[in-house]
Design a protein around this motif. Structure first.
Motif, mmCIF file in Angstrom:
data_model
loop_
_atom_site.group_PDB
_atom_site.id
_atom_site.type_symbol
_atom_site.label_atom_id
_atom_site.label_comp_id
_atom_site.label_asym_id
_atom_site.label_seq_id
_atom_site.Cartn_x
_atom_site.Cartn_y
_atom_site.Cartn_z
ATOM 1 N N ILE A 42 19.791 116.375 39.464
ATOM 2 C CA ILE A 42 21.154 115.610 39.511
ATOM 3 C C ILE A 42 21.320 114.622 38.728
ATOM 4 C CG2 ILE A 42 22.455 114.953 41.224
ATOM 5 C CD1 ILE A 42 21.179 116.764 43.572
ATOM 6 N N ALA A 43 20.242 113.662 38.889
ATOM 7 C CA ALA A 43 20.668 112.340 38.199
ATOM 8 C C ALA A 43 20.711 112.691 36.870
ATOM 9 C CB ALA A 43 19.487 111.283 38.629
ATOM 10 N N ASN A 44 19.877 113.743 36.260
ATOM 11 C CA ASN A 44 19.998 113.702 34.591
ATOM 12 C C ASN A 44 20.706 114.793 34.418
ATOM 13 O OD1 ASN A 44 17.981 111.777 33.715
ATOM 14 N ND2 ASN A 44 16.653 112.702 35.465
ATOM 15 N N ALA A 45 21.569 115.557 34.894
ATOM 16 C CA ALA A 45 22.601 116.726 34.873
ATOM 17 C C ALA A 45 23.172 116.402 33.364
ATOM 18 C CB ALA A 45 23.296 117.109 36.083
ATOM 19 N N ALA A 46 23.659 115.512 33.184
ATOM 20 C CA ALA A 46 24.498 115.125 31.934
ATOM 21 C C ALA A 46 23.493 115.482 30.672
ATOM 22 C CB ALA A 46 24.856 113.765 31.891
ATOM 23 N N SER A 47 22.163 115.217 30.862
ATOM 24 C CA SER A 47 21.428 115.373 29.626
ATOM 25 C C SER A 47 20.906 116.771 29.558
ATOM 26 C CB SER A 47 20.178 114.414 29.858
ATOM 27 O OG SER A 47 19.128 115.183 30.520
ATOM 28 N N PHE A 48 21.426 117.726 30.255
ATOM 29 C CA PHE A 48 20.842 119.163 30.080
ATOM 30 C C PHE A 48 21.745 119.901 29.208
ATOM 31 C CE2 PHE A 48 21.516 123.640 31.576
ATOM 32 C CZ PHE A 48 20.395 124.122 31.216
ATOM 33 N N ASP A 49 21.168 120.467 28.134
ATOM 34 C CA ASP A 49 21.826 121.170 27.075
ATOM 35 C C ASP A 49 22.212 122.440 27.557
ATOM 36 O OD1 ASP A 49 22.585 122.564 24.869
ATOM 37 O OD2 ASP A 49 20.627 122.192 23.655
ATOM 38 N N ARG A 50 23.613 122.824 27.774
ATOM 39 C CA ARG A 50 23.974 124.001 28.282
ATOM 40 C C ARG A 50 23.730 125.235 27.494
ATOM 41 N NH1 ARG A 50 27.489 123.145 32.754
ATOM 42 N NH2 ARG A 50 27.050 121.014 33.518
ATOM 43 N N ALA A 51 23.131 125.173 26.228
ATOM 44 C CA ALA A 51 22.793 126.148 25.531
ATOM 45 C C ALA A 51 21.442 126.935 25.899
ATOM 46 C CB ALA A 51 22.750 125.813 23.907
ATOM 47 N N GLN A 52 20.565 125.913 26.875
ATOM 48 C CA GLN A 52 19.538 126.425 27.035
ATOM 49 C C GLN A 52 19.478 127.131 28.472
ATOM 50 O OE1 GLN A 52 16.459 125.576 25.119
ATOM 51 N NE2 GLN A 52 17.891 125.223 23.672
ATOM 52 N N PRO A 56 13.524 126.851 32.786
ATOM 53 C CA PRO A 56 12.575 125.832 32.138
ATOM 54 C C PRO A 56 12.774 124.646 32.371
ATOM 55 C CG PRO A 56 13.419 128.094 30.646
ATOM 56 C CD PRO A 56 14.171 127.815 31.746
ATOM 57 N N TRP A 57 14.035 124.174 32.319
ATOM 58 C CA TRP A 57 14.112 122.763 32.181
ATOM 59 C C TRP A 57 13.983 122.210 33.595
ATOM 60 C CZ3 TRP A 57 18.266 119.824 35.126
ATOM 61 C CH2 TRP A 57 18.489 118.517 34.371
ATOM 62 N N LEU A 58 14.280 122.881 34.609
ATOM 63 C CA LEU A 58 14.002 122.385 35.974
ATOM 64 C C LEU A 58 12.170 122.378 36.199
ATOM 65 C CD1 LEU A 58 16.942 124.138 38.023
ATOM 66 C CD2 LEU A 58 16.547 121.844 37.629
ATOM 67 N N PHE A 59 11.681 123.536 35.756
ATOM 68 C CA PHE A 59 10.288 123.619 35.820
ATOM 69 C C PHE A 59 9.574 122.419 35.094
ATOM 70 C CE2 PHE A 59 10.052 128.397 36.254
ATOM 71 C CZ PHE A 59 10.411 128.364 37.604
ATOM 72 N N ARG A 60 10.056 121.983 33.789
ATOM 73 C CA ARG A 60 9.369 120.806 33.342
ATOM 74 C C ARG A 60 9.729 119.615 34.003
ATOM 75 N NH1 ARG A 60 8.184 119.404 27.706
ATOM 76 N NH2 ARG A 60 8.707 117.294 27.554
ATOM 77 N N ILE A 61 11.063 119.453 34.536
ATOM 78 C CA ILE A 61 11.210 118.193 35.602
ATOM 79 C C ILE A 61 10.083 118.231 36.519
ATOM 80 C CG2 ILE A 61 12.470 117.047 37.132
ATOM 81 C CD1 ILE A 61 14.995 117.965 35.246
ATOM 82 N N MET A 62 9.844 119.436 37.358
ATOM 83 C CA MET A 62 9.174 119.658 38.438
ATOM 84 C C MET A 62 7.556 119.101 38.029
ATOM 85 S SD MET A 62 8.258 122.609 41.072
ATOM 86 C CE MET A 62 9.607 122.169 42.111
ATOM 87 N N ARG A 63 7.067 119.660 36.740
ATOM 88 C CA ARG A 63 5.714 119.651 36.356
ATOM 89 C C ARG A 63 5.675 118.196 36.133
ATOM 90 N NH1 ARG A 63 2.257 120.055 32.068
ATOM 91 N NH2 ARG A 63 0.434 120.789 32.949
ATOM 92 N N ASN A 64 6.557 117.315 35.468
ATOM 93 C CA ASN A 64 6.353 116.006 35.327
ATOM 94 C C ASN A 64 6.332 115.175 36.398
ATOM 95 O OD1 ASN A 64 6.279 116.175 32.489
ATOM 96 N ND2 ASN A 64 8.386 115.865 32.274
#
Lengths: 163, 243
Positions: A42-52, A56-64
């Motif tokens: 939620i805090a980083n929603a603006a940085s999400f590239d809508r073309a992707q 996978p974006w969420l999984f990467r956040i979770m893994r980090n």
């Protein structure tokens, strides 16, 4: 963050819960990890590239987030035995007995594998990530994804007696 | 994968196609481009050995797919996500807290991992009461084992994280205090008869005061500065607390 983004994330919560369980092997820690992932997303929603794709974006956040916690736990001197709780996934009485037994033996065989093999099996075969997406989530080259995944598949098939 | 990026095949001197495990796996996983997949399927069709090897990849995929269960009902976090999408200034909404007042130490770790380290002194220009080291915190520093939580006199609570031996031999301890929504993470070292803060960072948990990382310091840097090695074991910690 708009409502469409929110609903897309809500639809992926079951996937996040599964991946969190696969990483932590403990229900309480998995719940906390999901919550922290959602907060970061939620805090980083603006940085999400809508073309992707979002998953996978969420999984990467979770893994980090998981790696951050593991590092911190090490500093706190606590140790988590991943084999402490053999039954990490909730059982539901849905499928028939034979299918349930098979699922249990798959889960047991997974628990037996080294963490890096278990993780890659989960991302590709359970969460249906592509090889390219998996490479991005794990931050490893595609060739490493394929070699690690094929070793993990063969190790799993040995344990399950698939010839 | 990129079509054609991965070949994984050779022909031996008899002209028979050699296909490696990774190619068979990519076929089972639908990662080959259509032309390449057709080519491999034709080779597999005439070769029982290849069929057996492909079967292992197809079966593991199928069986693991069975672990993809969907939970019944809506996820408890759904409401929180919707609230965050609703038109509002910017705040990240309050997440549901465990009913249990004793924060699980792991949750404390999770929360502070998200804490933005603002460095010692940030509190001086906020409305927060100047924290210093209160009596209850001093008592905890002298006796509370790491991993335990105790209430503070003003309604907050303190979680002891870890103890370290500084390079000069002094005992240093890392702990967190939570008061309302403010989370404060502190490193304090024994100085003579008392304790001295060596590092402190404050963050509002999920509130409108969320501040981006400023890079003014971190707990890791503070630990490095005192020359701390690994955290003390419970036995070492108990021995140093008795000194």
């Amino acid at each position: 963050m708009d409502a469409g983004f929110a609903e897309a994330m809500i639809a992926l919560l079951p996937n996040l819960r599964r991946y969190a369980l696969s990483l932590t092997r403990r229900g309480d820690q998995a719940d906390d990890l999901v919550q922290q992932t959602v907060e970061r997303a939620i805090a980083n929603a603006a940085s999400f590239d809508r073309a992707q794709r979002l998953e996978p974006w969420l999984f990467r956040i979770m893994r980090n987030a998981f790696i951050d916690q593991t590092r911190r736990q090490r500093r706190e001197g606590t140790k988590i035995d991943i084999h402490e709780i053999p039954e990490a996934l909730p059982t539901d009485p849905g499928p028939g007995l034979e299918a349930r037994l098979m699922l249990q033996s798959v889960e047991a065989a997974m628990a037996d594998l080294p963490p890096d093999q278990r993780e890659i099996l989960h991302l590709v075969c359970v969460e249906e990530m592509s090889y390219a997406e998996t490479a991005r989530i794990l931050d490893i080259p595609m060739g490493t994804v394929m070699s690690r995944l094929s070793r993990a598949r063969l190790a799993l098939s040995e344990r399950l007696g698939i010839r | 994968m990129t079509p054609g990026a991965y070949s994984g095949q050779d022909r031996d001197k008899d002209g028979a196609m050699q296909i490696d495990d990774e190619t068979l796996m990519a076929l089972a996983d639908g990662e080959l481009d259509p032309a390449r997949a057709d080519e491999i399927r034709r080779a597999v069709a005439g070769d029982p050995d290849l069929q057996a090897r492909l079967h292992r990849f197809e079966e593991t995929r199928r069986l693991l797919g069975g672990l993809r269960k969907d939970a019944a009902g809506e996820d408890p976090l759904a409401a929180m996500i919707r609230a965050a999408a609703a038109p509002a200034p910017h705040p990240v909404p309050e997440a549901p807290r465990p009913a249990n007042l004793n924060r699980r130490p792991w949750l404390a770790a999770a929360a502070s991992a998200a804490v933005v380290a603002l460095g010692l002194g940030w509190w001086q220009w906020t409305d927060a009461p100047a924290p210093g080291i209160g009596a209850a915190e001093l008592a905890a520093l002298e006796s509370l084992p790491s991993g335990q939580v105790q209430p503070l006199e003003d309604g907050g609570e303190l979680a002891m994280i870890a103890s370290f031996r500084a390079s000069d031999g002094r005992l240093c301890r890392e702990y967190e205090t939570a008061r309302d929504e403010a989370l404060r993470i502190v490193l304090a070292c024994r100085e003579g008869d008392g304790w001295q803060e060596r590092f402190a960072a404050t963050a509002q948990q999920g509130g409108a005061d969320y501040r981006p990382a400023s890079g003014e310091g971190s707990m890791d840097a503070a630990l490095a500065a005192i020359g701390a090695a690994d955290p003390l074991t419970p036995e070492e910690e108990a021995a140093m607390l008795r000194e």
